[in-house]
Motif scaffolding. Structure first.
Motif, PDB file in Angstrom:
ATOM      1  N   ALA A  14       0.830  -1.211   0.000  1.00 40.84           N
ATOM      2  CA  ALA A  14       0.000   0.000   0.000  1.00 40.84           C
ATOM      3  C   ALA A  14       0.857   1.250   0.000  1.00 40.84           C
ATOM      4  CB  ALA A  14      -0.931  -0.009   1.212  1.00 40.84           C
ATOM      5  N   ALA A  15       1.904   1.267   0.831  1.00 40.99           N
ATOM      6  CA  ALA A  15       2.781   2.437   0.886  1.00 40.99           C
ATOM      7  C   ALA A  15       3.517   2.627  -0.426  1.00 40.99           C
ATOM      8  CB  ALA A  15       3.777   2.283   2.035  1.00 40.99           C
ATOM      9  N   ALA A  16       3.990   1.526  -1.022  1.00 41.78           N
ATOM     10  CA  ALA A  16       4.694   1.621  -2.297  1.00 41.78           C
ATOM     11  C   ALA A  16       3.767   2.137  -3.396  1.00 41.78           C
ATOM     12  CB  ALA A  16       5.269   0.266  -2.681  1.00 41.78           C
ATOM     13  N   ALA A  17       2.541   1.640  -3.426  1.00 39.38           N
ATOM     14  CA  ALA A  17       1.591   2.101  -4.443  1.00 39.38           C
ATOM     15  C   ALA A  17       1.368   3.607  -4.333  1.00 39.38           C
ATOM     16  CB  ALA A  17       0.263   1.353  -4.300  1.00 39.38           C
ATOM     17  N   GLU A  18       1.216   4.102  -3.109  1.00 38.75           N
ATOM     18  CA  GLU A  18       1.001   5.542  -2.906  1.00 38.75           C
ATOM     19  C   GLU A  18       2.212   6.353  -3.359  1.00 38.75           C
ATOM     20  OE1 GLU A  18       0.158   5.986   1.211  1.00 38.75           O
ATOM     21  OE2 GLU A  18      -1.854   5.118   1.095  1.00 38.75           O
ATOM     22  N   GLN A  21       2.960   6.254  -7.130  1.00 33.98           N
ATOM     23  CA  GLN A  21       2.021   7.097  -7.864  1.00 33.98           C
ATOM     24  C   GLN A  21       2.321   8.575  -7.664  1.00 33.98           C
ATOM     25  OE1 GLN A  21       0.689   5.134 -10.224  1.00 33.98           O
ATOM     26  NE2 GLN A  21      -1.300   6.043  -9.887  1.00 33.98           N
ATOM     27  N   GLU A  22       2.790   8.927  -6.487  1.00 34.90           N
ATOM     28  CA  GLU A  22       3.078  10.329  -6.199  1.00 34.90           C
ATOM     29  C   GLU A  22       4.376  10.801  -6.845  1.00 34.90           C
ATOM     30  OE1 GLU A  22       3.193  10.672  -1.967  1.00 34.90           O
ATOM     31  OE2 GLU A  22       1.124  10.002  -1.706  1.00 34.90           O
ATOM     32  N   VAL A  57       3.561  -4.318  -7.277  1.00 34.73           N
ATOM     33  CA  VAL A  57       2.667  -3.176  -7.065  1.00 34.73           C
ATOM     34  C   VAL A  57       2.237  -2.498  -8.362  1.00 34.73           C
ATOM     35  CG1 VAL A  57       2.562  -0.869  -6.038  1.00 34.73           C
ATOM     36  CG2 VAL A  57       3.599  -2.746  -4.764  1.00 34.73           C
ATOM     37  N   VAL A  58       3.113  -2.450  -9.354  1.00 35.78           N
ATOM     38  CA  VAL A  58       2.890  -1.583 -10.509  1.00 35.78           C
ATOM     39  C   VAL A  58       2.483  -2.340 -11.765  1.00 35.78           C
ATOM     40  CG1 VAL A  58       4.012   0.113 -12.032  1.00 35.78           C
ATOM     41  CG2 VAL A  58       4.482   0.138  -9.581  1.00 35.78           C
ATOM     42  N   THR A  59       2.868  -3.597 -11.894  1.00 35.96           N
ATOM     43  CA  THR A  59       2.710  -4.298 -13.168  1.00 35.96           C
ATOM     44  C   THR A  59       1.275  -4.332 -13.659  1.00 35.96           C
ATOM     45  OG1 THR A  59       4.680  -5.656 -12.822  1.00 35.96           O
ATOM     46  CG2 THR A  59       3.017  -6.516 -14.327  1.00 35.96           C
ATOM     47  N   ASP A  60       0.335  -4.702 -12.818  1.00 37.36           N
ATOM     48  CA  ASP A  60      -1.060  -4.802 -13.264  1.00 37.36           C
ATOM     49  C   ASP A  60      -1.603  -3.446 -13.673  1.00 37.36           C
ATOM     50  OD1 ASP A  60      -1.022  -7.520 -12.805  1.00 37.36           O
ATOM     51  OD2 ASP A  60      -1.943  -7.378 -10.828  1.00 37.36           O
ATOM     52  N   PRO A  98       3.153   9.369 -12.596  1.00 40.81           N
ATOM     53  CA  PRO A  98       4.587   9.131 -12.404  1.00 40.81           C
ATOM     54  C   PRO A  98       5.002   7.661 -12.427  1.00 40.81           C
ATOM     55  CG  PRO A  98       3.835  10.830 -10.892  1.00 40.81           C
ATOM     56  CD  PRO A  98       2.611  10.259 -11.539  1.00 40.81           C
ATOM     57  N   ALA A  99       4.191   6.798 -11.849  1.00 38.25           N
ATOM     58  CA  ALA A  99       4.574   5.384 -11.786  1.00 38.25           C
ATOM     59  C   ALA A  99       4.619   4.761 -13.179  1.00 38.25           C
ATOM     60  CB  ALA A  99       3.611   4.613 -10.891  1.00 38.25           C
ATOM     61  N   VAL A 100       3.528   4.880 -13.936  1.00 38.02           N
ATOM     62  CA  VAL A 100       3.489   4.283 -15.276  1.00 38.02           C
ATOM     63  C   VAL A 100       4.402   5.049 -16.224  1.00 38.02           C
ATOM     64  CG1 VAL A 100       1.992   3.513 -17.152  1.00 38.02           C
ATOM     65  CG2 VAL A 100       1.156   3.457 -14.807  1.00 38.02           C
ATOM     66  N   ALA A 101       4.602   6.328 -15.982  1.00 31.63           N
ATOM     67  CA  ALA A 101       5.552   7.098 -16.787  1.00 31.63           C
ATOM     68  C   ALA A 101       6.942   6.500 -16.693  1.00 31.63           C
ATOM     69  CB  ALA A 101       5.568   8.556 -16.337  1.00 31.63           C
ATOM     70  N   ASP A 102       7.345   6.083 -15.500  1.00 34.66           N
ATOM     71  CA  ASP A 102       8.655   5.454 -15.346  1.00 34.66           C
ATOM     72  C   ASP A 102       8.712   4.093 -16.022  1.00 34.66           C
ATOM     73  OD1 ASP A 102       9.841   7.547 -14.041  1.00 34.66           O
ATOM     74  OD2 ASP A 102       9.654   6.701 -12.034  1.00 34.66           O
ATOM     75  N   VAL A 103       7.596   3.394 -16.088  1.00 32.86           N
ATOM     76  CA  VAL A 103       7.550   2.137 -16.827  1.00 32.86           C
ATOM     77  C   VAL A 103       7.777   2.409 -18.312  1.00 32.86           C
ATOM     78  CG1 VAL A 103       6.076   0.224 -17.566  1.00 32.86           C
ATOM     79  CG2 VAL A 103       6.034   0.990 -15.179  1.00 32.86           C
ATOM     80  N   VAL A 104       7.130   3.449 -18.838  1.00 30.89           N
ATOM     81  CA  VAL A 104       7.252   3.797 -20.249  1.00 30.89           C
ATOM     82  C   VAL A 104       8.694   4.168 -20.597  1.00 30.89           C
ATOM     83  CG1 VAL A 104       6.597   5.512 -21.996  1.00 30.89           C
ATOM     84  CG2 VAL A 104       4.846   4.517 -20.500  1.00 30.89           C
TER      85      VAL A 104
END
Length: 210
Positions: A14-18, A21-22, A57-60, A98-104
């Motif tokens: 939960a903390a990592a997801a927050e 994303q931030e 946390v991020v893949t899905d 920010p999270a998916v941007a780093d994946v891209v």
């Protein structure tokens, strides 16, 4: 896994997801542990590496958002509109997610599930590009490797303007898309496309991981 370890793992997810994303995927792991209310050692004991935590946390989330953009782009009857929608969609992610941007824009070989998503994304990008080129709308010398330039320049702009001009990236992409139309290709490009090894190095430099 013991009950207390399961609780700690859920807190860390939960903390990592927050925080991802931030602030993106490079947020210090100590901050994730602090927000979860556990020790730094507990994080490492449960997940081992940053990439393992990212995969959890991020893949899905990344898969859902990237595949939705590709599906909508390919569903457009007009191939150029589909290509433009895809480019704008990826650039919008860079501006607001920010999270998916780093994946891209990144490369995480230790996150096996995430790398599979990135592979599917690359395959979709190839189909979208080839479809626009087959329709005669996209200049024929544009390659999937050239997406690095598009996303790299947009990433820099998106990071620099979130408060002062959050939509500035849209103006930049409008200029760029006009330059990618077939009729804009009036002379040969001065150099060839990047090699896969060069793409990897550029992505590493853009994300500051070297």
């Amino acid at each position: 896994m013991r009950a207390d370890a399961q609780r700690n793992a859920e807190k860390l997810r939960a903390a990592a997801a927050e925080l991802f994303q931030e602030r993106g995927l490079h947020v210090p792991l100590k901050e994730i542990a602090r927000r979860a209310g556990v020790s730094h050692g507990t994080l490492y004991n449960l997940f081992g590496t940053r990439e393992a935590l990212i995969d959890e946390v991020v893949t899905d989330l990344a898969a859902e958002r990237l595949e939705e953009i590709a599906e909508r782009a390919l569903s457009r009857e007009d191939a150029w509109e589909g290509f433009a929608y895809y480019i704008e969609g990826l650039c919008r992610i860079q501006a607001v997610d920010p999270a998916v941007a780093d994946v891209v824009g990144g490369h995480y070989p230790g996150a096996e599930r995430l790398m599979a998503v990135c592979g599917r994304t690359l395959d979709a990008a190839k189909r979208i590009i080839e479809r626009a080129q087959d329709a005669g709308a996209l200049r024929p010398d544009f390659t999937t490797e050239d997406l690095v330039f598009v996303l790299g320049s947009n990433s820099v702009l998106a990071r620099a303007t979130p408060r002062t001009a959050p939509d500035a990236w849209r103006r930049n992409i409008a200029f760029l898309l006009d330059g990618l139309r077939t009729e804009a290709a009036r002379q040969p490009l001065p150099v060839g496309p990047l090699t896969p090894d060069q793409v990897y190095e550029v992505m590493e430099n853009l994300t500051g991981r070297r």
